[in-house]
Design an enzyme around this catalytic site. Structure first.
Site, mmCIF file in Angstrom:
data_model
loop_
_atom_site.group_PDB
_atom_site.id
_atom_site.type_symbol
_atom_site.label_atom_id
_atom_site.label_comp_id
_atom_site.label_asym_id
_atom_site.label_seq_id
_atom_site.Cartn_x
_atom_site.Cartn_y
_atom_site.Cartn_z
ATOM 1 N N SER A 90 0.873 -1.187 0.000
ATOM 2 C CA SER A 90 0.000 0.000 0.000
ATOM 3 C C SER A 90 0.904 1.229 0.000
ATOM 4 O O SER A 90 0.928 2.003 0.940
ATOM 5 C CB SER A 90 -0.908 -0.002 1.225
ATOM 6 O OG SER A 90 -0.166 0.026 2.419
ATOM 7 N N HIS A 96 -3.241 -6.147 2.412
ATOM 8 C CA HIS A 96 -2.363 -7.193 2.966
ATOM 9 C C HIS A 96 -3.073 -8.530 3.152
ATOM 10 O O HIS A 96 -2.513 -9.467 3.719
ATOM 11 C CB HIS A 96 -1.788 -6.736 4.315
ATOM 12 C CG HIS A 96 -0.920 -5.518 4.197
ATOM 13 N ND1 HIS A 96 -0.526 -4.787 5.281
ATOM 14 C CD2 HIS A 96 -0.366 -4.921 3.118
ATOM 15 C CE1 HIS A 96 0.231 -3.775 4.884
ATOM 16 N NE2 HIS A 96 0.341 -3.836 3.556
ATOM 17 N N GLU A 107 -4.865 -2.709 9.127
ATOM 18 C CA GLU A 107 -4.170 -3.287 10.286
ATOM 19 C C GLU A 107 -4.925 -3.005 11.582
ATOM 20 O O GLU A 107 -5.196 -1.850 11.906
ATOM 21 C CB GLU A 107 -2.760 -2.684 10.389
ATOM 22 C CG GLU A 107 -1.948 -2.955 9.131
ATOM 23 C CD GLU A 107 -0.650 -2.134 9.053
ATOM 24 O OE1 GLU A 107 -0.162 -1.678 10.096
ATOM 25 O OE2 GLU A 107 -0.170 -1.957 7.924
ATOM 26 N N GLU A 149 1.514 -9.574 7.008
ATOM 27 C CA GLU A 149 2.305 -9.157 8.170
ATOM 28 C C GLU A 149 2.108 -10.091 9.363
ATOM 29 O O GLU A 149 2.441 -9.748 10.499
ATOM 30 C CB GLU A 149 1.967 -7.710 8.529
ATOM 31 C CG GLU A 149 2.325 -6.775 7.385
ATOM 32 C CD GLU A 149 2.162 -5.297 7.707
ATOM 33 O OE1 GLU A 149 1.529 -4.964 8.728
ATOM 34 O OE2 GLU A 149 2.683 -4.478 6.928
ATOM 35 N N ASP A 167 -4.178 0.883 11.453
ATOM 36 C CA ASP A 167 -3.722 1.562 10.239
ATOM 37 C C ASP A 167 -4.839 1.364 9.225
ATOM 38 O O ASP A 167 -5.030 0.257 8.715
ATOM 39 C CB ASP A 167 -2.396 0.985 9.720
ATOM 40 C CG ASP A 167 -1.959 1.687 8.433
ATOM 41 O OD1 ASP A 167 -2.653 2.645 8.018
ATOM 42 O OD2 ASP A 167 -0.939 1.283 7.844
ATOM 43 N N GLU A 187 -3.609 5.401 12.193
ATOM 44 C CA GLU A 187 -2.671 5.779 11.120
ATOM 45 C C GLU A 187 -3.446 5.911 9.805
ATOM 46 O O GLU A 187 -4.351 5.107 9.546
ATOM 47 C CB GLU A 187 -1.616 4.676 11.016
ATOM 48 C CG GLU A 187 -0.608 4.858 9.895
ATOM 49 C CD GLU A 187 0.327 3.652 9.796
ATOM 50 O OE1 GLU A 187 0.573 2.967 10.816
ATOM 51 O OE2 GLU A 187 0.798 3.379 8.677
ATOM 52 N N ASP A 221 1.317 8.316 7.429
ATOM 53 C CA ASP A 221 2.226 7.393 6.721
ATOM 54 C C ASP A 221 2.272 7.828 5.252
ATOM 55 O O ASP A 221 3.175 8.577 4.844
ATOM 56 C CB ASP A 221 1.723 5.965 6.904
ATOM 57 C CG ASP A 221 2.431 4.953 6.011
ATOM 58 O OD1 ASP A 221 3.486 5.285 5.447
ATOM 59 O OD2 ASP A 221 1.934 3.807 5.851
ATOM 60 N N LYS A 256 9.606 5.223 7.595
ATOM 61 C CA LYS A 256 9.974 4.044 6.807
ATOM 62 C C LYS A 256 11.192 4.402 5.969
ATOM 63 O O LYS A 256 11.127 5.327 5.143
ATOM 64 C CB LYS A 256 8.833 3.666 5.861
ATOM 65 C CG LYS A 256 7.607 3.076 6.536
ATOM 66 C CD LYS A 256 6.475 3.012 5.522
ATOM 67 C CE LYS A 256 5.334 2.131 5.978
ATOM 68 N NZ LYS A 256 4.149 2.311 5.104
ATOM 69 N N HIS A 305 8.237 -1.210 9.656
ATOM 70 C CA HIS A 305 8.581 -2.171 8.599
ATOM 71 C C HIS A 305 7.762 -1.874 7.342
ATOM 72 O O HIS A 305 6.952 -0.956 7.339
ATOM 73 C CB HIS A 305 8.262 -3.590 9.101
ATOM 74 C CG HIS A 305 6.786 -3.819 9.337
ATOM 75 N ND1 HIS A 305 6.228 -5.049 9.503
ATOM 76 C CD2 HIS A 305 5.731 -2.933 9.419
ATOM 77 C CE1 HIS A 305 4.911 -4.941 9.674
ATOM 78 N NE2 HIS A 305 4.594 -3.668 9.646
ATOM 79 N N LYS A 335 6.478 -0.320 14.671
ATOM 80 C CA LYS A 335 5.404 -1.133 14.094
ATOM 81 C C LYS A 335 6.074 -2.167 13.220
ATOM 82 O O LYS A 335 6.692 -1.823 12.215
ATOM 83 C CB LYS A 335 4.484 -0.220 13.276
ATOM 84 C CG LYS A 335 3.349 -0.954 12.625
ATOM 85 C CD LYS A 335 2.425 -0.004 11.898
ATOM 86 C CE LYS A 335 2.712 0.004 10.415
ATOM 87 N NZ LYS A 335 1.555 0.378 9.585
HETATM 88 C C1 2PG Z 1 1.810 0.523 6.066
HETATM 89 C C2 2PG Z 1 2.745 -0.561 5.645
HETATM 90 C C3 2PG Z 1 3.357 -1.378 6.728
HETATM 91 P P1 2PG Z 1 3.010 -1.283 3.190
HETATM 92 O O1 2PG Z 1 0.900 0.895 5.324
HETATM 93 O O2 2PG Z 1 1.997 1.125 7.116
HETATM 94 O O3 2PG Z 1 2.431 -1.952 7.605
HETATM 95 O O4 2PG Z 1 2.246 -1.331 4.609
HETATM 96 O O5 2PG Z 1 4.430 -1.657 3.460
HETATM 97 O O6 2PG Z 1 2.263 -2.272 2.340
HETATM 98 O O7 2PG Z 1 2.884 0.117 2.690
HETATM 99 MG MG MG Z 2 0.455 2.635 6.825
#
Ligand code: 2PG
Ligand code: MG
Length: 426
Positions: A42, A155, A164, A205, A242, A285, A312, A337, A365, A388
């Site tokens: 995502s 996911h 999440e 995850e 999230d 989030e 994010d 990230k 992650h 996280k």
């Molecule tokens: C998120 C992440 C990690 P992705 O959205 O926060 O949980 O997902 O790495 O798929 O962006």
């Molecule tokens: Mg996110």
């Protein structure tokens, strides 16, 4: 100080079985280190570019041989001879070599691989763990884990809108005790799902991915599991989400797909407000889409005092976007990230910017991970309140928790756990 003497890269597979990059670095004192590059599903539109080969007949276009070549033939040879102890110098040199705004020339995956591998090699050369080489004096605090026990969104294939559903154990006074709480709740939830004839298969995850009636049912199931496992909801353990709302946003109608309806950002805000009354929901989030700044402003005005609002896709670990958030009093927490921005130095700068504005930082992650556990060290080195890194199963998630256990053991009596203080809330 040791200098970089050899840089190589290869294509490996991530936790989803897709190609990603691994970079090896050797220094002139013989120190060696390796780094794996994570990959999202995502992903935010404003992230640095992850370079993929696009050869349809090979790994469905997802190969990273071009990025490997960039490391081996372009970046690698040019950084040989640079000091491994000058991370900022190295990273700015690579940014300049790339020359684009978003690392599109070499790929953020190529640049990040070199950046992280050199940081690790420098720690090896100094014979200290990564967190100590990045922060020589401490104090060192272990972050609170946000553990994703029910997976949905991009996911999983269970149709849940929220990506999440996380448990947030702040209890026990030590990271290891919080981890234990997480594991006990995870196994209690598994037994409960089984009893209810719901699937205990896991998503990307490591959280369960049952087909449920509603997003709310997931919150109820997780809450029940916390209590059944013997922990106090809202004292020992909180809940976090999230929503990854960018994934459900329709730019045409400017509405969100939600439980088979189409709803507005203010409907979503009301939903979070209701959930916050009914559950100990401490953090949301990406409650709204990445470019819905106006909606985010309303979200922050309405709920920003009651709960942590993490950006994010909104911020993508990018200083310009974080600064826009700070200036507009939007959100109160930043997800960090490494591969969203593409170098360790820029990652650290983003953390500092957020911390100076009193925003919490959550090291994170990606849904596609490797066994690389650097983010555990980075969270401790930067004094980030939270990490996280997925659920309580799957090796690539557990690798980060296990590294935090090692750090806690090494710190011994001086190890502090963020616990309840991880949240800047009244
Ligand atoms: C998120 C992440 C990690 P992705 O959205 O926060 O949980 O997902 O790495 O798929 O962006
Ligand atoms: Mg996110």
């Amino acid at each position: 100080m040791a200098k970089i003497s050899k840089v190589t890269a290869r294509e490996i597979l991530d936790s989803r079985g897709n190609p990603t990059l691994e970079v090896d670095v050797v220094l002139d004192d013989g120190s060696f280190a390796r780094a794996g590059v994570p990959s999202g599903a995502s992903t935010g539109a404003h992230e640095a570019i992850e370079l993929r080969d696009g050869e349809k007949n090979r790994y469905q276009g997802k190969g990273v041989r071009k990025a490997v070549t960039h490391v081996c033939e372009s970046l690698g040879p040019k950084v040989i001879g640079l000091s491994a102890n000058d991370q900022a110098g190295l990273d700015h040199f690579m940014i300049k070599l790339d020359g684009t705004e978003n690392k599109a020339k070499f790929g953020a995956n190529a640049i990040l691989g070199v950046s992280l591998a050199v940081a690790r090699a420098n720690a090896a050369s100094q014979k200290v763990p990564l967190y100590k080489s990045l922060n020589k004096t401490g104090p060192y605090k272990i972050p609170v884990p946000l553990m994703n026990v029910i997976n949905g969104g991009a996911h999983a294939d269970n149709g849940l809108d929220v990506q999440e559903f996380m448990i947030v154990p702040v209890c026990g006074g030590r990271f290891s005790e919080a981890l234990r709480a997480g594991s006990e709740i995870f196994h209690t939830l598994k037994a409960d799902l089984k009893k209810k004839c719901l699937s205990t298969g896991v998503g990307d995850e490591g959280g369960f991915a049952p087909i449920l009636k509603s997003n709310r049912q997931a919150l109820e199931l997780v809450s029940e599991a916390v209590t059944k496992a013997g922990y106090k909801l809202g004292t020992d353990v909180f809940l976090a989400l999230d929503v990854a709302a960018t994934e459900t946003f329709d730019p045409g109608t400017k509405k969100y797909r939600w439980e088979e309806k189409s709803i507005t950002s203010s409907d979503l805000i009301s939903t979070y407000a209701t959930w916050a009354k009914d559950f100990p929901l401490i953090s949301v989030e990406d409650g709204l889409s990445e470019d819905d700044w106006e909606g985010w402003k309303n979200l922050t005005t309405e709920l920003g005092k009651k709960m942590q609002l993490v950006g994010d896709d909104l911020f993508v670990t990018n200083k310009t976007r974080i600064q826009r958030g700070i200036d507009g009093k939007i959100a109160n927490s930043v997800l960090i990230k490494v591969n969203q921005i593409g170098t360790l130095t820029e990652t650290l700068e983003s953390v500092t910017l957020a911390q100076k504005a009193n925003y919490t930082t959550v090291f994170s992650h990606r849904s596609g991970e490797t066994e690389d556990s650097s983010i555990a060290d980075l969270a401790v080195a930067t004094g980030s309140q939270q990490i996280k890194t997925g659920s309580l199963c799957r090796g690539e998630r557990i690798a980060k928790y296990n590294q935090l256990l090692r750090i806690e053991e090494e710190l011994g009596a001086t190890a502090q756990f963020w616990g309840k203080n991880a949240f800047n809330l009244a």
